[in-house]
Design an enzyme around this catalytic site. Structure first.
Site: not given
Lengths: 205, 337
Positions: B59, B221
Site C-alpha cells: 500500500h 484489498h
C-alpha cells in the site's frame, strides 16, 4: 504407529510438505473471497517449519511449539496468528508425553480450538478455519487409537470445509462480501483440513 | 482472457525486502531498518511517547513511508497485504520505546488486530505500556452500529499526521490516546474501484470487474463494497459517495474538516481534481468548511485504479496538530501558520 518426539517432527514435516503442495489451491480459494495472500503466507510459514524441524527440539510439545513459533513469525497476516496459535497453544497437550495418544491428540485439537476462538474472537459458523477444526476435535473424541482419531478428525475437517461453502463470512477480509461469499469454501478451513489430512496419512503409514 | 501482469521487479518474493531497503535510502538517513521488517526513525528523543504504526506491505507509501517528523516513530511491516508477525511488532516497538509507553495505530483488520495484540502482550510481560487505536474509517464496510467491523483505509494518513504530531508534543500516553480517539471518532471515508490491482507473487488480479463497471465502497484489498454498477460521470460517483460519508457521522453545517482525496494507485491526477471540484461544491452547499485539503497518492493497492474521499471533523486541538509540518518519504507538508 507409535508417534514419539522424533516421529512427531517427521509428522509435522509431512504436514509442511502437504501444505506446500497445495499453495496454488489456497491462493485460488483466497482470491475468490479474500485478497489472495493465504497461499503465499502459508508457504512462508511452512517453509519455516521445514527449516526449524531440520534440527527438532526435544519433546513432542517442543516440536509442536517450535513449529508454531516458526509459523507465527513467518506467515504474517491472520493466518500466522491463527495457525501459529494452533501449534503453540495446542503443544501443551503433549507436555511430558512420550507419544501422541488418541486422548492427547484430542486435547491438542481442543486446546488449539480454544486458543483460536479467544485470539480471533470468533465462534463456529463464521466461515473460518474453526469450522474445520471444531468438528475435527469433536469427531476424534473417544477414538481408541491414534489412527482412528486422526482419520476421524481429517474426515470431519473435510466435511467442515464443505460446510463453509454455505456460510456467510462474518469476519476477516471476506466479511464484506456478505452473501457473495456463499458458494466458496473458506481458505483457512481448507488449510486446516490439509494439515489434519497429512497427520492422518502419516499415522496410517 | 487475463492479460499478463507487468511490474518492474526482481524476484517477486524479494519485493517487500527490496522495497524496504529502497525506502530507507530514500529517507536520506532519517530512518533506519531493523534486523526484522521494520523501519524506525533514526533519532527519537528520550522521554517521548512512541507511536508505532504498521500493517501489510503493498500500500506504499502507507505505513512505512510515513516515518518521520510529526508522523510515526516506527512501522512494523508485513509481507504483501498481510499483517506483520508479533515478532516484528515486538522488535519495532522495543526500538521506538523511550520509557513513556507506546501507542499502536493501525487499520482494523483481523490479521493486524491479532498480531499487534500478541505483540502488545509480549511487551506487557516486560512492563512496557501499550495502548491501541484502530483506524475504522471505511463507512462502506459495516453500518455505524458495527463500527468495530469497519476497516481502515485512506483515513490512516490523517490519523498518522494528527496522532504523530500529538505524540511529538504531549507528555503522556493517556493524552496521545485521547487525541487519537477523538480524531478517529470524527473520521469517515469511502472508496470507489475502477480497475483491479495485482499481487506480485501470484501475478493475479485481486478482483474481477467488468470493463464498464465500477464498485463503490470497495476495500483497499479488493474487499466487496456496497454497490457494483455501470461507470457513471465523476459528479454522479462523487455525489453517491459524499451522500454516504456525510450522513454517517453526520457532518453538519458549521463543521470544519480535513479533506483527503486519495488515489488507490493508477487513477490520474486529472480525475482526482475533477472529483475534488465536486466534493468542494457539495461541502460548500452544506455549509461545511475545509480547513485543509490533500489530494494525492498515499494509500494504494498496487496498480488498482480508483480513489477514496475522507473527511475528518476538526476542533481547535486537532487543527493545531494537523497544521504542524510533517516530513517523511511518503508525505511532507509545510507548517500552516
Amino acid at each position: 504407529m507409535r508417534v514419539d518426539d522424533e516421529r512427531a517432527a517427521e509428522m509435522l514435516l509431512a504436514v509442511a510438505r502437504a501444505v506446500l503442495d497445495r499453495v496454488d489451491d489456497l491462493t485460488d480459494a483466497d482470491l475468490a473471497i479474500g485478497d489472495g495472500d493465504h497461499g503465499i503466507g502459508m508457504r512462508r510459514g511452512f517453509e519455516a517449519v521445514e527449516l526449524v524441524l531440520e534440527n527438532p527440539p526435544s519433546g513432542i510439545d517442543g516440536v509442536f511449539k517450535a513449529a508454531g513459533m516458526a509459523i507465527m513469525s513467518n506467515t504474517g497476516g491472520a493466518a500466522g496468528a491463527v495457525f501459529g496459535s494452533v501449534f503453540t497453544s495446542g503443544a501443551a497437550a503433549f507436555a511430558a508425553q512420550e507419544e501422541i495418544t488418541p486422548e492427547g491428540f484430542v486435547e491438542f485439537l481442543t486446546a488449539a480450538q480454544g486458543a483460536v476462538q479467544r485470539r480471533g474472537g470468533v465462534a463456529e459458523g463464521a466461515k473460518t478455519m474453526l469450522d474445520a477444526l471444531a468438528p475435527a476435535a469433536r469427531a476424534a473424541a473417544g477414538a481408541s487409537d491414534l489412527k482412528t482419531a486422526t482419520a476421524a478428525a481429517a474426515e470431519a475437517a473435510l466435511q467442515g470445509v464443505e460446510a463453509t461453502k454455505a456460510m456467510i463470512a462474518t469476519t476477516g477480509k471476506a466479511r464484506s462480501l456478505g452473501e457473495r461469499s456463499v458458494g466458496h469454501p473458506d481458505p483457512g478451513a481448507i488449510s486446516m483440513s490439509i494439515i489434519l489430512g497429512a497427520m492422518r496419512d502419516y499415522v496410517a503409514g | 482472457m487475463a492479460k499478463p501482469i507487468k511490474k518492474i521487479l526482481n524476484d517477486p518474493r524479494r519485493a517487500v525486502d527490496e522495497m524496504l531497503d529502497g525506502l530507507v535510502l530514500a529517507s536520506d538517513g532519517r530512518t533506519k531498518r531493523l534486523a526484522v521488517d521494520a523501519i524506525v526513525k533514526s533519532e527519537i528523543p528520550d522521554g517521548k511517547v512512541a507511536l508505532l504504526i504498521g500493517g501489510g506491505s503493498g500500500h506504499e507509501p502507507l505505513f512505512h513511508g510515513f516515518i518521520g517528523e510529526n508522523m510515526g516513530d516506527g512501522a512494523a511491516c508485513g509481507q504483501f497485504f498481510a499483517a506483520p508477525s508479533p515478532h516484528i511488532v515486538y522488535e519495532a516497538a522495543k526500538a521506538v520505546h523511550r520509557g513513556k509507553g507506546i501507542l499502536f495505530l493501525y487499520g482494523n483488520y483481523a490479521g493486524d488486530n491479532m498480531n499487534f495484540d500478541i505483540g502488545a502482550e509480549m511487551l506487557a510481560d516486560e512492563g512496557v505500556e501499550v495502548r491501541t487505536v484502530r483506524v475504522t474509517d471505511d463507512v462502506a464496510a459495516a453500518p455505524p452500529e458495527r463500527m468495530h467491523d469497519r476497516r481502515g483505509i485512506a483515513g490512516d494518513l490523517l490519523m498518522i499526521r494528527v496522532v504523530g504530531a500529538a505524540a511529538a508534543h504531549l507528555d503522556r500516553l493517556d493524552e496521545v490516546e485521547r487525541v487519537a480517539k477523538k480524531a478517529m471518532a470524527g473520521l469517515r471515508s469511502m472508496g470507489v474501484a475502477v480497475l483491479a490491482g495485482s499481487i506480485p507473487e501470484t501475478g493475479k488480479l485481486t478482483f474481477d470487474l467488468a470493463d464498464d463497471e465500477i464498485e463503490i465502497g470497495m476495500g483497499a484489498h479488493g474487499e466487496a463494497g456496497i454497490s457494483r454498477q455501470k461507470l457513471g460521470t465523476a459528479d454522479e460517483i462523487t455525489d453517491q459517495m459524499m451522500e454516504k460519508i456525510l450522513a454517517d457521522l453526520p457532518f453538519q453545517a458549521g463543521d470544519e474538516v480535513a479533506l483527503l482525496i486519495n488515489n488507490l494507485g493508477a487513477t490520474t491526477m486529472m480525475e482526482m481534481l475533477v472529483v475534488n471540484r465536486r466534493v468542494r461544491q457539495i461541502l460548500a452547499e452544506r455549509g461545511i468548511t475545509v480547513h485543509r485539503s490533500d489530494v494525492g497518492t498515499w494509500v494504494t493497492s498496487q496498480e488498482m485504479a480508483g480513489l477514496s474521499i475522507s473527511l475528518m471533523r476538526l476542533d481547535g486541538e486537532l487543527k493545531r496538530y494537523l497544521d504542524m509540518p510533517s516530513r517523511s518519504v511518503g508525505y511532507s507538508s509545510l507548517e500552516v501558520k
